[in-house]
Design a protein around this motif. Structure first.
Motif, PDB file in Angstrom:
ATOM      1  N   ASN A   1       0.803  -1.464  -0.024  1.00 51.83           N
ATOM      2  CA  ASN A   1       0.156  -0.260  -0.417  1.00 51.83           C
ATOM      3  C   ASN A   1       0.936   1.478   0.359  1.00 51.83           C
ATOM      4  O   ASN A   1       2.087   1.411   0.632  1.00 51.83           O
ATOM      5  CB  ASN A   1      -0.890   0.250   1.587  1.00 51.83           C
ATOM      6  CG  ASN A   1      -1.663  -1.065   1.464  1.00 51.83           C
ATOM      7  OD1 ASN A   1      -2.107  -1.886  -0.310  1.00 51.83           O
ATOM      8  ND2 ASN A   1      -2.809  -0.804   2.426  1.00 51.83           N
ATOM      9  N   GLN A   2       0.780   2.791  -0.687  1.00 49.75           N
ATOM     10  CA  GLN A   2       1.126   3.689  -0.720  1.00 49.75           C
ATOM     11  C   GLN A   2       1.299   4.182   0.870  1.00 49.75           C
ATOM     12  O   GLN A   2      -0.331   4.489   0.773  1.00 49.75           O
ATOM     13  CB  GLN A   2       0.496   4.232  -1.536  1.00 49.75           C
ATOM     14  CG  GLN A   2       1.060   4.256  -3.509  1.00 49.75           C
ATOM     15  CD  GLN A   2       0.437   4.658  -4.225  1.00 49.75           C
ATOM     16  OE1 GLN A   2      -0.081   5.670  -4.395  1.00 49.75           O
ATOM     17  NE2 GLN A   2       0.906   4.304  -5.616  1.00 49.75           N
TER      18      GLN A   2
ATOM     19  N   ASP B   1       4.295  13.441  -9.230  1.00 51.32           N
ATOM     20  CA  ASP B   1       3.878  13.061  -9.829  1.00 51.32           C
ATOM     21  C   ASP B   1       4.849  11.807  -9.000  1.00 51.32           C
ATOM     22  O   ASP B   1       5.288  10.457 -10.028  1.00 51.32           O
ATOM     23  CB  ASP B   1       4.358  12.583 -10.900  1.00 51.32           C
ATOM     24  CG  ASP B   1       2.975  10.779 -11.763  1.00 51.32           C
ATOM     25  OD1 ASP B   1       2.588  10.300 -11.273  1.00 51.32           O
ATOM     26  OD2 ASP B   1       3.880  10.518 -13.014  1.00 51.32           O
ATOM     27  N   LYS B   2       5.066  11.504  -7.693  1.00 54.16           N
ATOM     28  CA  LYS B   2       5.943   9.925  -7.438  1.00 54.16           C
ATOM     29  C   LYS B   2       4.489   9.611  -6.108  1.00 54.16           C
ATOM     30  O   LYS B   2       3.842  10.201  -5.262  1.00 54.16           O
ATOM     31  CB  LYS B   2       7.006  10.841  -5.978  1.00 54.16           C
ATOM     32  CG  LYS B   2       7.736  11.187  -7.780  1.00 54.16           C
ATOM     33  CD  LYS B   2       8.748  11.537  -6.603  1.00 54.16           C
ATOM     34  CE  LYS B   2      10.203  12.200  -7.819  1.00 54.16           C
ATOM     35  NZ  LYS B   2      11.356  12.688  -7.083  1.00 54.16           N
TER      36      LYS B   2
ATOM     37  N   SER C   1       9.435  23.079  -0.429  1.00 53.91           N
ATOM     38  CA  SER C   1       8.390  22.627  -0.319  1.00 53.91           C
ATOM     39  C   SER C   1       8.000  21.951   0.114  1.00 53.91           C
ATOM     40  O   SER C   1       9.512  20.530   0.386  1.00 53.91           O
ATOM     41  CB  SER C   1       7.976  23.319  -1.366  1.00 53.91           C
ATOM     42  OG  SER C   1       8.500  22.540  -2.664  1.00 53.91           O
ATOM     43  N   ASN C   2       7.200  21.023   0.301  1.00 60.09           N
ATOM     44  CA  ASN C   2       6.414  19.670   0.400  1.00 60.09           C
ATOM     45  C   ASN C   2       6.769  18.570  -0.420  1.00 60.09           C
ATOM     46  O   ASN C   2       5.979  18.468  -1.073  1.00 60.09           O
ATOM     47  CB  ASN C   2       5.514  19.990   0.896  1.00 60.09           C
ATOM     48  CG  ASN C   2       4.370  20.352   1.914  1.00 60.09           C
ATOM     49  OD1 ASN C   2       5.773  21.669   2.952  1.00 60.09           O
ATOM     50  ND2 ASN C   2       3.607  20.298   2.932  1.00 60.09           N
ATOM     51  N   ARG C   3       8.179  18.437  -1.001  1.00 62.94           N
ATOM     52  CA  ARG C   3       8.296  18.322  -1.753  1.00 62.94           C
ATOM     53  C   ARG C   3       8.684  16.357  -1.000  1.00 62.94           C
ATOM     54  O   ARG C   3       9.644  16.853   0.539  1.00 62.94           O
ATOM     55  CB  ARG C   3      10.024  18.324  -2.761  1.00 62.94           C
ATOM     56  CG  ARG C   3       9.585  19.451  -3.106  1.00 62.94           C
ATOM     57  CD  ARG C   3      10.990  19.712  -3.196  1.00 62.94           C
ATOM     58  NE  ARG C   3      11.870  18.938  -3.889  1.00 62.94           N
ATOM     59  CZ  ARG C   3      12.103  19.358  -5.318  1.00 62.94           C
ATOM     60  NH1 ARG C   3      12.146  20.339  -6.265  1.00 62.94           N
ATOM     61  NH2 ARG C   3      12.891  18.548  -6.402  1.00 62.94           N
TER      62      ARG C   3
ATOM     63  N   ILE D   1      -0.190  15.046  -0.180  1.00 62.07           N
ATOM     64  CA  ILE D   1       0.878  16.229  -0.197  1.00 62.07           C
ATOM     65  C   ILE D   1       1.366  17.204  -0.773  1.00 62.07           C
ATOM     66  O   ILE D   1       1.635  16.378  -2.397  1.00 62.07           O
ATOM     67  CB  ILE D   1       2.713  15.333   0.424  1.00 62.07           C
ATOM     68  CG1 ILE D   1       2.016  14.459   1.638  1.00 62.07           C
ATOM     69  CG2 ILE D   1       2.898  16.622   1.331  1.00 62.07           C
ATOM     70  CD1 ILE D   1       2.897  12.942   1.480  1.00 62.07           C
ATOM     71  N   THR D   2       0.518  18.128  -0.293  1.00 56.34           N
ATOM     72  CA  THR D   2       0.991  19.103  -2.138  1.00 56.34           C
ATOM     73  C   THR D   2       2.074  19.967  -2.015  1.00 56.34           C
ATOM     74  O   THR D   2       2.296  19.838  -0.611  1.00 56.34           O
ATOM     75  CB  THR D   2      -0.753  19.787  -1.770  1.00 56.34           C
ATOM     76  OG1 THR D   2      -0.417  20.885  -0.523  1.00 56.34           O
ATOM     77  CG2 THR D   2      -1.629  19.488  -2.129  1.00 56.34           C
ATOM     78  N   SER D   3       2.950  20.198  -2.554  1.00 50.92           N
ATOM     79  CA  SER D   3       4.105  21.046  -2.706  1.00 50.92           C
ATOM     80  C   SER D   3       3.669  22.375  -2.247  1.00 50.92           C
ATOM     81  O   SER D   3       4.433  22.860  -1.345  1.00 50.92           O
ATOM     82  CB  SER D   3       4.652  20.981  -4.000  1.00 50.92           C
ATOM     83  OG  SER D   3       3.926  22.195  -4.645  1.00 50.92           O
TER      84      SER D   3
END
Length: 536
Positions: free
Chosen positions: A21-22, A30-31, A65-67, A246-248
């Motif tokens: 599961n992710q 796109d990860k 950022s949120n990467r 999670i959004t950047s």
């Protein structure tokens, strides 16, 4: 029961499971990551940290950022016993220099592509002008090999270094994991030491409060460089395996799209985030029915906004918690089963393992905290640490609170924000509450400004986005004043109302009261007398 494992140990257990599961998904990149894939990336980054010369207790900074790299490096710090220093991506050069110097940073990660190469210029200028920072190594997450300087390394090369084993060290969950600099809205930023034990157990309390489980999908829009993002936005996945989107960065329309697309069930934000989503032109065209919990933290939530958010997200239980960086972001929290009025008018009860009391054992006063969540102190600042935590171990929050029914607490405001007028100590929050009942769709902020007669005078700042709105409010002043007089004492009624298109806010959503005061003093706002028009 308290968690005694490190973040890396929790991920290792998850990674050894055959579950595919992710757990983390970064749509902007796109990860997506299963626990096993994330563990592989963490091990590569941990080897990179060691190959770069970092040892147990050394500091590295992350200004991104949120990467996905942020998440990888946070767990890599746990794996290597190094200390991560998150830095606000909107940092100015003088503050950046201060953070790197103060924390003794040896390595820094940043992105060239952030906001049209803003960071490329920022870091290039910083290192060229400060010889004492020449020893700080830089890891660039993206960019061309031909463009980087001798002191810079690309991320792909950083994670491909020739160290085959991680160094075993004596793991101490109570040792510092993050140095989180405060926003500095009340003075020079201070580096708060946050341990894995504190962060993980606060995150576990958040999991309990939201009843998070493997069926949940969490939408994470808060920045990781703030404590609420790095603790409650990042760590719950490792405690109660669930999925996080999670959004950047936060974009209202995108957040609504992701809520619908990924059927998100839990979201954590501050009032400004939810209001921005609700004001989106296409808000009603998106389905938010999958949401079951909306958590509110950061700047607190005025009662009129609580009602508005609850009405706009009808499938959700809205709950407000309270915390600060010095306690890993959360002290009390409500229960999902609490009544609407309890969740609206309080921030709940102390979480397990934490003691809370009012200074002097009064019904209202400064809120004091003691327990596992309390920071060890400020980085290399014993004077400020001793002022923060007394000899009995109680942390002085600087926030004024009252104890309500059922062991719940209500936050009244900051001690520093209290207005001293003619010998009376006045709470801005109480006046704001009264105004918000009258101006149900407006943002309100009350502050004290210097006055020759009373010491301080009361000014009410109202967010008004157009000249038409201002004109309407000016026409309604008499009605506003008369309604106020029925809710608060006459000496608490503001002398002036000042109108502003949008409040200056910190990146965590807090209104910058000092900036509002400066605008008022420098005659930069439309001002309307209030108290002298009161009809008694």
């Amino acid at each position: 029961m308290m968690l005694k494992q490190t973040i890396y140990e929790l991920l290792t257990e998850m990674g050894e499971d055959e579950n595919e599961n992710q757990i983390l998904q970064f749509p902007d990149e796109d990860k997506s990551f299963t626990a096993k894939k994330l563990l592989e990336c963490v091990n590569a980054a941990a080897r990179g940290l060691l190959a770069s010369g970092l040892k147990h207790g050394d500091r590295f900074a992350v200004c991104i950022s949120n990467r996905s790299e942020w998440a990888i490096l946070a767990v890599a710090a746990s794996a290597t016993g190094t200390i991560m220093v998150p830095i606000n991506t909107s940092v100015r050069q003088n503050n950046l220099r201060y953070f790197l110097d103060k924390a003794g940073v040896k390595l820094i990660f940043y992105s060239w592509t952030y906001k049209h190469a803003k960071h490329q210029k920022l870091f290039s200028d910083l290192f060229s002008k400060n010889d004492n920072l020449n020893k700080v190594k830089s890891i660039v997450l993206d960019g061309n090999e031909s463009d980087i300087s001798e002191s810079e390394t690309l991320w792909k090369d950083f994670i491909d270094q020739d160290i085959h084993k991680l160094v075993n060290y004596e793991k101490n969950v109570d040792a510092c994991w993050l140095v989180q600099f405060t926003s500095g809205t009340t003075g020079t930023p201070k580096g708060v030491k946050i341990s894995q034990s504190s962060a993980l157990n606060v995150a576990m309390a958040y999991c309990k409060a939201t009843e998070l489980d493997s069926h949940d999908t969490v939408l994470q829009v808060l920045p990781y460089f703030h404590c609420i993002g790095s603790v409650m936005g990042f760590l719950p996945t490792f405690i109660r395996p669930s999925k996080s989107i999670i959004t950047s960065s936060f974009i209202p329309e995108q957040a609504l799209q992701f809520l619908e697309k990924y059927h998100c069930t839990v979201m954590l934000g501050v009032p400004a985030i939810y209001l921005a989503m609700m004001r989106s032109t296409n808000f009603n065209s998106y389905s938010t029915s999958s949401l079951r919990v909306l958590g509110i933290g950061g700047a607190g939530c005025p009662s009129n906004y609580f009602d508005l958010i609850s009405k706009s997200f009808p499938s959700s239980t809205v709950m407000c918690a309270y915390g600060l960086t010095e306690v890993s972001s959360m002290i009390p929290a409500p229960k999902l089963t609490d009544s609407y009025e309890t969740r609206k008018n309080s921030v709940g009860r102390p979480i397990d393992g934490v003691q809370v009391k009012i200074a002097g054992d009064q019904l209202s006063g400064e809120l004091l905290v003691k327990g596992f969540c309390v920071t060890e102190g400020y980085w290399e600042n014993p004077q400020k640490t001793n002022k923060l935590i007394d000899t009995a171990g109680w942390l002085h929050t600087g926030d004024v609170a009252s104890k309500e029914r059922d062991n719940c607490y209500k936050i009244i405001g900051r001690n520093d924000d209290m207005i001293e007028k003619g010998g009376e100590k006045i709470s801005p929050r109480e006046i704001e509450n009264a105004l918000e009942k009258i101006l149900t769709d407006r943002s309100v902020c009350v502050a004290g400004v210097e006055d020759d007669k009373y010491g301080e005078e009361i000014i009410a700042f109202i967010e008004s986005r157009s000249g038409t709105e201002v004109q309407e409010l000016v026409r309604d002043c008499s009605a506003i004043k008369n309604q106020l007089s029925q809710q608060i004492m006459s000496f608490e009624i503001p002398k002036f109302i000042a109108f502003i298109p949008s409040f200056p806010r910190s990146s965590s959503g807090k209104v910058k009261r000092n900036s509002l005061k400066e605008l008022y003093i420098n005659h930069k706002l439309i001002i309307e007398p209030l108290r002298d028009k009161l009809t008694m």
